[in-house]
Structure formats: structure tokens, C-alpha cells
Design a protein around this motif. Structure first.
Motif, mmCIF file in Angstrom:
data_model
loop_
_atom_site.group_PDB
_atom_site.id
_atom_site.type_symbol
_atom_site.label_atom_id
_atom_site.label_comp_id
_atom_site.label_asym_id
_atom_site.label_seq_id
_atom_site.Cartn_x
_atom_site.Cartn_y
_atom_site.Cartn_z
ATOM 1 N N SER A 35 23.178 -30.032 14.211
ATOM 2 C CA SER A 35 22.245 -30.546 15.218
ATOM 3 C C SER A 35 22.431 -29.779 16.520
ATOM 4 N N VAL A 36 21.319 -29.442 17.163
ATOM 5 C CA VAL A 36 21.356 -28.717 18.436
ATOM 6 C C VAL A 36 20.347 -29.351 19.386
ATOM 7 N N ILE A 37 20.519 -29.056 20.664
ATOM 8 C CA ILE A 37 19.543 -29.461 21.675
ATOM 9 C C ILE A 37 18.801 -28.213 22.113
ATOM 10 N N VAL A 38 17.484 -28.247 22.033
ATOM 11 C CA VAL A 38 16.676 -27.065 22.336
ATOM 12 C C VAL A 38 15.720 -27.367 23.489
ATOM 13 N N ALA A 39 15.325 -26.289 24.143
ATOM 14 C CA ALA A 39 14.379 -26.382 25.250
ATOM 15 C C ALA A 39 13.604 -25.079 25.343
ATOM 16 N N GLY A 40 12.504 -25.102 26.083
ATOM 17 C CA GLY A 40 11.769 -23.880 26.337
ATOM 18 C C GLY A 40 12.585 -22.939 27.206
ATOM 19 N N LYS A 41 12.317 -21.644 27.107
ATOM 20 C CA LYS A 41 13.136 -20.661 27.827
ATOM 21 C C LYS A 41 12.989 -20.779 29.337
ATOM 22 N N ARG A 42 11.948 -21.502 29.833
ATOM 23 C CA ARG A 42 11.774 -21.679 31.277
ATOM 24 C C ARG A 42 12.390 -22.982 31.786
ATOM 25 N N HIS A 43 13.043 -23.737 30.902
ATOM 26 C CA HIS A 43 13.660 -24.990 31.326
ATOM 27 C C HIS A 43 14.829 -24.694 32.268
ATOM 28 N N PRO A 44 15.060 -25.534 33.272
ATOM 29 C CA PRO A 44 16.155 -25.302 34.242
ATOM 30 C C PRO A 44 17.533 -25.169 33.597
ATOM 31 N N LEU A 45 17.754 -25.817 32.440
ATOM 32 C CA LEU A 45 19.063 -25.734 31.781
ATOM 33 C C LEU A 45 19.182 -24.535 30.850
ATOM 34 N N ALA A 46 18.096 -23.800 30.649
ATOM 35 C CA ALA A 46 18.079 -22.735 29.641
ATOM 36 C C ALA A 46 19.036 -21.601 29.963
ATOM 37 N N THR A 47 19.322 -21.384 31.225
ATOM 38 C CA THR A 47 20.184 -20.254 31.612
ATOM 39 C C THR A 47 21.595 -20.680 32.000
ATOM 40 N N LYS A 48 21.900 -21.977 31.897
ATOM 41 C CA LYS A 48 23.241 -22.439 32.266
ATOM 42 C C LYS A 48 24.260 -22.062 31.204
ATOM 43 N N ALA A 49 25.455 -21.714 31.633
ATOM 44 C CA ALA A 49 26.529 -21.351 30.712
ATOM 45 C C ALA A 49 27.117 -22.572 30.029
ATOM 46 N N ALA A 50 26.995 -23.746 30.671
ATOM 47 C CA ALA A 50 27.498 -24.991 30.094
ATOM 48 C C ALA A 50 26.605 -26.127 30.559
ATOM 49 N N VAL A 51 26.358 -27.079 29.668
ATOM 50 C CA VAL A 51 25.520 -28.235 29.969
ATOM 51 C C VAL A 51 26.375 -29.485 29.762
ATOM 52 N N THR A 52 26.270 -30.414 30.684
ATOM 53 C CA THR A 52 27.066 -31.639 30.625
ATOM 54 C C THR A 52 26.185 -32.816 30.226
ATOM 55 N N ALA A 53 26.853 -33.935 29.895
ATOM 56 C CA ALA A 53 26.115 -35.153 29.589
ATOM 57 C C ALA A 53 25.313 -35.611 30.801
ATOM 58 N N ALA A 54 25.851 -35.380 31.999
ATOM 59 C CA ALA A 54 25.123 -35.739 33.217
ATOM 60 C C ALA A 54 23.821 -34.933 33.320
ATOM 61 N N ASP A 55 23.873 -33.652 32.943
ATOM 62 C CA ASP A 55 22.659 -32.841 32.928
ATOM 63 C C ASP A 55 21.621 -33.422 31.963
ATOM 64 N N LEU A 56 22.086 -33.810 30.791
ATOM 65 C CA LEU A 56 21.164 -34.333 29.778
ATOM 66 C C LEU A 56 20.562 -35.658 30.203
ATOM 67 N N ARG A 57 21.327 -36.421 30.991
ATOM 68 C CA ARG A 57 20.832 -37.721 31.463
ATOM 69 C C ARG A 57 19.630 -37.549 32.383
ATOM 70 N N GLN A 58 19.521 -36.415 33.016
ATOM 71 C CA GLN A 58 18.420 -36.161 33.950
ATOM 72 C C GLN A 58 17.205 -35.522 33.261
ATOM 73 N N CYS A 59 17.330 -35.210 31.991
ATOM 74 C CA CYS A 59 16.268 -34.485 31.291
ATOM 75 C C CYS A 59 15.148 -35.417 30.832
ATOM 76 N N ILE A 60 14.001 -34.814 30.594
ATOM 77 C CA ILE A 60 12.900 -35.484 29.901
ATOM 78 C C ILE A 60 13.040 -35.142 28.420
ATOM 79 N N TRP A 61 13.061 -36.171 27.575
ATOM 80 C CA TRP A 61 13.351 -35.978 26.156
ATOM 81 C C TRP A 61 12.092 -36.138 25.307
#
Length: 313
Positions: free
Chosen positions: A181-207
Motif C-alpha cells: 500500500s502506498v499514498i499517491v498524489a499528483g506531481k504538483r501536490h505540495p507534498l510531492a517534493t518533500k523528502a519525508a512526510v509525517t502523519a501531521a502532514d497527512l492530517r492536513q491533506c484532502i483525501w
């Protein structure tokens, strides 16, 4: 001197033809030279000639002619069961050969889940079609009950899917792709270029949510419970059609949890990216079910191509 059995056998095996057997049976069934000839697509003189040839071989009379037609003699009645068995065996043989030719030369019938299309067929078919241009495939997508049904009939030669707990006897599974299982996003998403993503980041996302009957939905529910992802913003467009999901992700405003097998074509082409966050829900490997003992050379060729996918990165 009366003919002995060995002489009769030699004459029948070297000089008798299937056409003679057909004439014998047809005359017994129709009791008329004219009607029997019509049924066999020949003239009455030709039918008379066939009977004369058989009577010459056996040195006896096979049919008694009278004003109403013909009647078989006792010798003909002795020979008729043999003739019928010969013709029945030829019919069965012709059907068996025709079935084999259809299976060997006809299309390979493939059932595939959406995940199997992404992880297996998309990676295999371009190279396979170039290497084996005469290979014919008939591919249908299956899911849910239709996936279960694909094992219970003779509709498919190979079923591409995840390893299942139970399948009918005779089907063998071959793993080809280790899924996760993976979490995917469009290449223009703000998290797309981050080296690491946290649970706090995911909490702010639109799913973008998955269908309730999918493995991805169960994995997402486990992820939400594990990391306390409550009160998330969700897009209320739920579909089991991948193209609908990708169109919602492409603009870069949402993320989605997905089996990597499903997202693989979009990840490889670069329209989606995998976010660097570990999802701990395990998935069974992708592969194919088949019946090796009944496989034609064409099916074995496809099976080998699928198996070789394990060597690809």
C-alpha cells in the motif's frame, strides 16, 4: 472356400473406406437407395457402386432389393454395429481435434483485476506483442463476484489477480509482483517534493476515498486508526474505475491510498508520485492462476512472460 476372419480383416483394413461404412449405416437407417444417396450427397448409381464394392470385398450380399427399397441381410446386421462404432469414433476424434485447434490457435482468455492490469499486463504486453506478434489475447477486467466466478467455469485460461485464500481445485498460483500500500498524489501536490512526510502532514491533506469493498479502503481505515487521522477532509467521489481516481489526483489538490500495483502505470509515467510515508498494511502478491496440466503452448508462453516479470525492477 469360405472366407476366414483374418482374410476378411485384411480386406476391410486395406480396401474398405469410411464412405463404405457411411453407406452401410445410411441404408440401414433409410432403407432406400435413393434417399440414402441424397443424404450422402451423391447419385444413386454411386451409392449402388459403394454397396457393390462392399459386397465384393465380403463375397456376400449385404442388402436385399425389393419394390419398397432395401433390407439388410444378416451379414449386414452383423457389420452394422462395427460401422456405427467406427463412425462415432471418427466424430469424436474430429471434435477433439477441432477443439484442440481452436484452443491452440484461438485467443488466450484472460481475466484480470484492475491491480493486475497495472502491475502485470501494462508491463508485459508491449514487449510480448513485439516478440510474439501472432499471440492472441482476449482480456476482460473482473472484480468482486465476477473474479470469483472466473474460476468456476471454462471461460478463462489464466486469471490475473492477487493471491486468494481459496480457489477451486486445479488452479495453481504463480506470484509475479510483491505489492504494498502506498499514498499517491499528483506531481504538483505540495507534498510531492518533500523528502519525508509525517502523519501531521497527512492530517492536513484532502483525501480521495476508495470504494468500501476494496483492499485500499481497509488499508486506509487501518492507517487512520494507527495514526489518529480523524476529521479528515474527503472528496465524496468514490469509484472503482482508476481513470476517475487519477483525474481527481492529477491537479494536485488531493492524495489517495492505493495498492502500488494499481497506481504503477501512473507512477512510471510520472503523472503521480508516491509520498514518502510507510503504510504498514500488508498485501498479498499479484500474480496469476492457471491450470498447467491443461495449458496449450500459447498459454505457457504467456505464463512464462508473466513469471519473468519478477526479474524486472
Amino acid at each position: 472356400m469360405a472366407l476366414n476372419a483374418q482374410t476378411l480383416l485384411t480386406r476391410l483394413t486395406t480396401r474398405a473406406r469410411l464412405r463404405h461404412m457411411q453407406a452401410l449405416v445410411m441404408l440401414d437407417d433409410l432403407r432406400s437407395m435413393t434417399r440414402a444417396a441424397q443424404a450422402m450427397g451423391m447419385t444413386q448409381p454411386a451409392m449402388t457402386q459403394l454397396v457393390a464394392e462392399m459386397e465384393q470385398l465380403l463375397e456376400t450380399t449385404l442388402f436385399l432389393r425389393h419394390s419398397r427399397g432395401v433390407d439388410p441381410t444378416p451379414v449386414a446386421q452383423d457389420l452394422l454395429p462395427v460401422a456405427r462404432r467406427i463412425l462415432a469414433a471418427m466424430e469424436e476424434g474430429a471434435e477433439a481435434v477441432a477443439t484442440r485447434i481452436r484452443r491452440d490457435s484461438g485467443p488466450i482468455r484472460v481475466a484480470a483485476t484492475v491491480a493486475a492490469v497495472g502491475a502485470l499486463l501494462n508491463r508485459l504486453l508491449p514487449d510480448l506483442s513485439r516478440a510474439q506478434p501472432t499471440l492472441q489475447l482476449m482480456v476482460e477486467t473482473v472484480m468482486g463476484l465476477s473474479l470469483s466466478a472466473s474460476f468456476n467455469a471454462e471461460d478463462y485460461d489464466i486469471v490475473l489477480c492477487r493471491r486468494l485464500n481459496v480457489v477451486p481445485e486445479g488452479w495453481t498460483f504463480v506470484p509475479c509482483f510483491d505489492d504494498r500500500s502506498v499514498i499517491v498524489a499528483g506531481k504538483r501536490h505540495p507534498l510531492a517534493t518533500k523528502a519525508a512526510v509525517t502523519a501531521a502532514d497527512l492530517r492536513q491533506c484532502i483525501w480521495l476515498q476508495n470504494h468500501v469493498a476494496t483492499l485500499a479502503r481497509h488499508a486506509f481505515d487501518a492507517l487512520r486508526e494507527e495514526h489518529g487521522l480523524d476529521n479528515l477532509q474527503e472528496i465524496n467521489i468514490i469509484s472503482r474505475i482508476p481513470e476517475v481516481m487519477w483525474s481527481m489526483l492529477r491537479e494536485g489538490t488531493a492524495v489517495c491510498l492505493s495498492p502500488r500495483s494499481v497506481a504503477l502505470p501512473r507512477l512510471e509515467e510520472g503523472t503521480l508520485v508516491e509520498l514518502p510515508f510507510r503504510v504498514n498494511t500488508p498485501l498479498e502478491p499479484m500474480g496469476f492462476y492457471w491450470k498447467p496440466e491443461a495449458a496449450t503452448p500459447a498459454i505457457r508462453l504467456l505464463a512464462q512472460g508473466l513469471t519473468d516479470l519478477r526479474k524486472k525492477p
